[in-house]
Design a protein around this motif. Structure first.
Motif, PDB file in Angstrom:
ATOM      1  N   GLU A  15       0.795  -1.219   0.000  1.00 49.02           N
ATOM      2  CA  GLU A  15       0.000   0.000   0.000  1.00 49.02           C
ATOM      3  C   GLU A  15       0.833   1.278   0.000  1.00 49.02           C
ATOM      4  O   GLU A  15       0.517   2.246  -0.701  1.00 49.02           O
ATOM      5  N   ARG A  16       1.916   1.322   0.788  1.00 49.83           N
ATOM      6  CA  ARG A  16       2.657   2.564   0.970  1.00 49.83           C
ATOM      7  C   ARG A  16       3.246   3.121  -0.329  1.00 49.83           C
ATOM      8  O   ARG A  16       3.041   4.308  -0.642  1.00 49.83           O
ATOM      9  N   PRO A  17       3.983   2.337  -1.115  1.00 52.31           N
ATOM     10  CA  PRO A  17       4.539   2.914  -2.343  1.00 52.31           C
ATOM     11  C   PRO A  17       3.476   3.346  -3.338  1.00 52.31           C
ATOM     12  O   PRO A  17       3.649   4.355  -4.044  1.00 52.31           O
ATOM     13  N   ILE A  18       2.365   2.628  -3.396  1.00 53.45           N
ATOM     14  CA  ILE A  18       1.290   3.012  -4.315  1.00 53.45           C
ATOM     15  C   ILE A  18       0.627   4.294  -3.829  1.00 53.45           C
ATOM     16  O   ILE A  18       0.272   5.178  -4.619  1.00 53.45           O
ATOM     17  N   TYR A  19       0.473   4.424  -2.523  1.00 54.55           N
ATOM     18  CA  TYR A  19      -0.103   5.638  -1.950  1.00 54.55           C
ATOM     19  C   TYR A  19       0.757   6.852  -2.293  1.00 54.55           C
ATOM     20  O   TYR A  19       0.258   7.881  -2.773  1.00 54.55           O
ATOM     21  N   LEU A  20       2.061   6.740  -2.063  1.00 58.36           N
ATOM     22  CA  LEU A  20       2.969   7.862  -2.320  1.00 58.36           C
ATOM     23  C   LEU A  20       3.027   8.216  -3.801  1.00 58.36           C
ATOM     24  O   LEU A  20       2.982   9.394  -4.174  1.00 58.36           O
ATOM     25  N   ALA A  21       3.127   7.197  -4.648  1.00 57.22           N
ATOM     26  CA  ALA A  21       3.183   7.445  -6.081  1.00 57.22           C
ATOM     27  C   ALA A  21       1.905   8.130  -6.562  1.00 57.22           C
ATOM     28  O   ALA A  21       1.938   9.053  -7.387  1.00 57.22           O
ATOM     29  N   GLY A  22       0.774   7.693  -6.039  1.00 64.37           N
ATOM     30  CA  GLY A  22      -0.492   8.290  -6.433  1.00 64.37           C
ATOM     31  C   GLY A  22      -0.580   9.763  -6.080  1.00 64.37           C
ATOM     32  O   GLY A  22      -1.013  10.593  -6.896  1.00 64.37           O
ATOM     33  N   LEU A  23      -0.153  10.111  -4.867  1.00 66.70           N
ATOM     34  CA  LEU A  23      -0.183  11.514  -4.468  1.00 66.70           C
ATOM     35  C   LEU A  23       0.683  12.384  -5.371  1.00 66.70           C
ATOM     36  O   LEU A  23       0.289  13.486  -5.775  1.00 66.70           O
ATOM     37  N   LEU A  24       1.869  11.895  -5.701  1.00 64.05           N
ATOM     38  CA  LEU A  24       2.782  12.695  -6.516  1.00 64.05           C
ATOM     39  C   LEU A  24       2.293  12.824  -7.955  1.00 64.05           C
ATOM     40  O   LEU A  24       2.506  13.859  -8.603  1.00 64.05           O
ATOM     41  N   ILE A  25       1.620  11.792  -8.466  1.00 67.39           N
ATOM     42  CA  ILE A  25       1.039  11.882  -9.810  1.00 67.39           C
ATOM     43  C   ILE A  25      -0.045  12.961  -9.850  1.00 67.39           C
ATOM     44  O   ILE A  25      -0.099  13.783 -10.774  1.00 67.39           O
ATOM     45  N   VAL A  26      -0.914  12.973  -8.828  1.00 65.24           N
ATOM     46  CA  VAL A  26      -1.971  13.993  -8.800  1.00 65.24           C
ATOM     47  C   VAL A  26      -1.364  15.386  -8.630  1.00 65.24           C
ATOM     48  O   VAL A  26      -1.848  16.362  -9.216  1.00 65.24           O
ATOM     49  N   ALA A  27      -0.295  15.498  -7.847  1.00 73.20           N
ATOM     50  CA  ALA A  27       0.355  16.792  -7.670  1.00 73.20           C
ATOM     51  C   ALA A  27       0.872  17.325  -9.003  1.00 73.20           C
ATOM     52  O   ALA A  27       0.676  18.507  -9.342  1.00 73.20           O
ATOM     53  N   ALA A  77       1.258  16.155   1.874  1.00 77.09           N
ATOM     54  CA  ALA A  77       0.643  14.907   2.309  1.00 77.09           C
ATOM     55  C   ALA A  77       1.560  13.718   2.051  1.00 77.09           C
ATOM     56  O   ALA A  77       1.688  12.819   2.892  1.00 77.09           O
ATOM     57  N   ALA A  78       2.215  13.697   0.892  1.00 76.26           N
ATOM     58  CA  ALA A  78       3.151  12.617   0.583  1.00 76.26           C
ATOM     59  C   ALA A  78       4.313  12.612   1.570  1.00 76.26           C
ATOM     60  O   ALA A  78       4.782  11.548   2.003  1.00 76.26           O
ATOM     61  N   ALA A  79       4.773  13.798   1.944  1.00 73.41           N
ATOM     62  CA  ALA A  79       5.874  13.883   2.905  1.00 73.41           C
ATOM     63  C   ALA A  79       5.461  13.345   4.266  1.00 73.41           C
ATOM     64  O   ALA A  79       6.247  12.651   4.936  1.00 73.41           O
ATOM     65  N   LEU A  80       4.227  13.617   4.692  1.00 77.62           N
ATOM     66  CA  LEU A  80       3.744  13.103   5.976  1.00 77.62           C
ATOM     67  C   LEU A  80       3.808  11.582   6.025  1.00 77.62           C
ATOM     68  O   LEU A  80       4.317  10.990   6.982  1.00 77.62           O
ATOM     69  N   VAL A  81       3.275  10.945   4.981  1.00 73.34           N
ATOM     70  CA  VAL A  81       3.266   9.481   4.954  1.00 73.34           C
ATOM     71  C   VAL A  81       4.678   8.937   4.779  1.00 73.34           C
ATOM     72  O   VAL A  81       5.073   7.964   5.429  1.00 73.34           O
ATOM     73  N   GLY A  82       5.458   9.557   3.904  1.00 69.30           N
ATOM     74  CA  GLY A  82       6.809   9.079   3.661  1.00 69.30           C
ATOM     75  C   GLY A  82       7.687   9.133   4.898  1.00 69.30           C
ATOM     76  O   GLY A  82       8.527   8.258   5.126  1.00 69.30           O
ATOM     77  N   ILE A  83       7.484  10.155   5.735  1.00 70.31           N
ATOM     78  CA  ILE A  83       8.324  10.332   6.922  1.00 70.31           C
ATOM     79  C   ILE A  83       7.822   9.509   8.107  1.00 70.31           C
ATOM     80  O   ILE A  83       8.617   8.861   8.807  1.00 70.31           O
ATOM     81  N   PHE A  84       6.524   9.508   8.334  1.00 65.87           N
ATOM     82  CA  PHE A  84       5.988   8.948   9.576  1.00 65.87           C
ATOM     83  C   PHE A  84       5.467   7.522   9.472  1.00 65.87           C
ATOM     84  O   PHE A  84       5.138   6.916  10.492  1.00 65.87           O
ATOM     85  N   ILE A  85       5.356   6.985   8.271  1.00 59.47           N
ATOM     86  CA  ILE A  85       4.960   5.577   8.133  1.00 59.47           C
ATOM     87  C   ILE A  85       6.064   4.850   7.392  1.00 59.47           C
ATOM     88  O   ILE A  85       6.314   5.111   6.213  1.00 59.47           O
ATOM     89  N   SER A  86       6.726   3.950   8.070  1.00 58.04           N
ATOM     90  CA  SER A  86       7.796   3.174   7.435  1.00 58.04           C
ATOM     91  C   SER A  86       7.203   1.974   6.727  1.00 58.04           C
ATOM     92  O   SER A  86       6.138   1.479   7.099  1.00 58.04           O
ATOM     93  N   SER A  87       7.894   1.506   5.712  1.00 62.19           N
ATOM     94  CA  SER A  87       7.370   0.385   4.925  1.00 62.19           C
ATOM     95  C   SER A  87       7.247  -0.889   5.754  1.00 62.19           C
ATOM     96  O   SER A  87       6.303  -1.657   5.588  1.00 62.19           O
TER      97      SER A  87
END
Length: 408
Positions: A80-92, A182-192
């Motif tokens: 879930e985590r990499p797909i979540y981050l990639a999705g946010l950056l695509i929309v950005a 938002a991507a930074a929040l998840v990337g920093i505070f949720i580890s894979s």
């Protein structure tokens, strides 16, 4: 067989990872709310009518729809985590490009491509909530997550309407920046590793949409998701700004205020229903929410003054607020924590996106050829019809949760 009594619902804590997702959801919603009141007017600045303006909203949902199966498959394969981050950056990236669109068709393409990233982070976030939420507080977790979107949505439209006064392109740049945050929040505070099972843990079986269709609650959920996508994610965002400009006033802040008030009422209904659905069941709030929102939506098309429109928006917001956490908790009940629900959740999301695609186009056509009252009337009727399958569907709240609540 002796069982250990369940912990009281109020004492079960929401996991840390979900709180991070809640914070991220707030930032995403705040940014999305910035563009909601100005997107239809931005489209019309290229010399198009209500139908073509609504297409800009629908194309976003269309790309979400066609990419949802691939998004579910990517979650199963990569997590879930990499797909979540990639999705946010695509929309950005898509949203930033939208700000620099110089023609209607550039606007359609740039906005549509954002739908790919949107479904990636939406389905992955929902899958995380389903997997991480303790079963006894699924309604409360769904309420907290949904409320973050709504609280952000309260301020977003109002600020977006004000930013629209600086130029219709400014809110899109602000939204792109919010997505990066938002991507930074998840990337920093949720580890894979915190989202992955232990190396020796068994692989979770995958729940497919075909398997879900065997469950009456899942089938009913597809119908209510379609109606909810049509009314609240599609028509409301696409048509309300045009309705306000045509019947109330052309100032951008008016549409932003109506959408913000709706979001505030939605948050109230969501918080109440989220907690109570963990005690008395999901179905009463799903059926009641659809009915209340449907009637209020029909009435919206008859509003001729700002106070009356606000009143109908409050009622519709409370109704849809009661629906959303109960519906999401029901889907979580159907899937459970011991299965990977990516494909089933993707199909559920596709149903909502299908409604969000078709609704604005149909409503826009009804406005161009008929009236706003007709567009809102058809939309509200669809929500009322979606209550019928739920009257025959099973209650998904686990019986032990009902028993625990009754014992207190």
């Amino acid at each position: 067989m002796t069982t250990t009594p369940s912990a009281p619902i109020e004492r079960v804590r929401i996991p840390r990872e979900i709180w991070v997702l809640v914070a991220s959801a707030f930032v995403i919603a705040l940014g999305f709310g910035l563009i909601t009141p100005v997107l239809p007017q931005f489209a019309q600045s290229f010399g198009v009518g209500a139908t073509a303006s609504a297409v800009v909203v629908s194309v976003f949902a269309f790309f979400r729809l066609i990419f949802a199966p691939a998004g579910g498959a990517l979650i199963v394969r990569l997590g879930e985590r990499p797909i979540y981050l990639a999705g946010l950056l695509i929309v950005a990236a898509s949203t930033a490009a939208t700000a620099f669109a110089h023609s209607y068709w550039q606007l359609v393409v740039f906005r549509g491509l954002g739908g790919i990233g949107s479904v990636m982070f939406t389905v992955s976030a929902t899958a995380l909530v389903v997997r991480l939420a303790p079963p006894s507080i699924r309604g409360r977790v769904s309420s907290a997550y949904g409320s973050a979107f709504l609280i952000g949505g309260i301020g977003g439209p109002a600020v977006g309407g004000a930013l629209g006064g600086l130029g219709l392109r400014v809110p899109f740049l602000a939204y792109a920046a919010a997505l990066v945050v938002a991507a930074a929040l998840v990337g920093i505070f949720i580890s894979s590793h915190s989202l992955r099972p232990a190396a020796d843990a068994p692989v979770l079986p995958v729940m497919t949409a075909r398997e879900g269709l065997q469950d009456s609650a899942y089938r009913a959920g597809l119908g209510s998701a379609f109606a909810n996508g049509w009314a609240n994610f599609g028509v409301r965002n696409a048509i309300i700004p045009l309705f306000v400009a045509a019947n109330i006033g052309k100032e951008p802040w008016l549409a932003g205020a109506v959408l913000a008030i709706y979001a505030g009422a939605n948050a109230v209904g969501m918080n109440v229903a989220g907690r109570l659905s963990d005690r008395v069941g999901r179905r009463p709030f799903i059926i009641g929410g659809l009915a209340v929102a449907g009637v209020a939506t029909i009435a919206t098309g008859l509003a001729t003054t700002f106070p009356v429109l606000v009143l109908f928006s409050v009622v519709a917001g409370i109704g849809s607020g009661a629906l959303n956490p109960s519906q999401q908790a029901s889907m979580a009940d159907v899937i459970g924590r011991d299965r990977n629900g990516g494909p089933a959740l993707a199909a559920f999301q596709m149903s909502a996106d299908a409604g969000a695609i078709i609704g604005p186009v149909v409503a826009g056509a009804l406005v161009d050829s008929g009236s706003y009252a007709l567009a809102f009337g058809v939309t509200g009727l669809l929500s009322l019809l979606a209550t019928i399958p739920w009257t025959r569907a099973r209650e998904t709240l686990p019986r032990e949760a009902v028993a625990a609540a009754a014992a207190r």
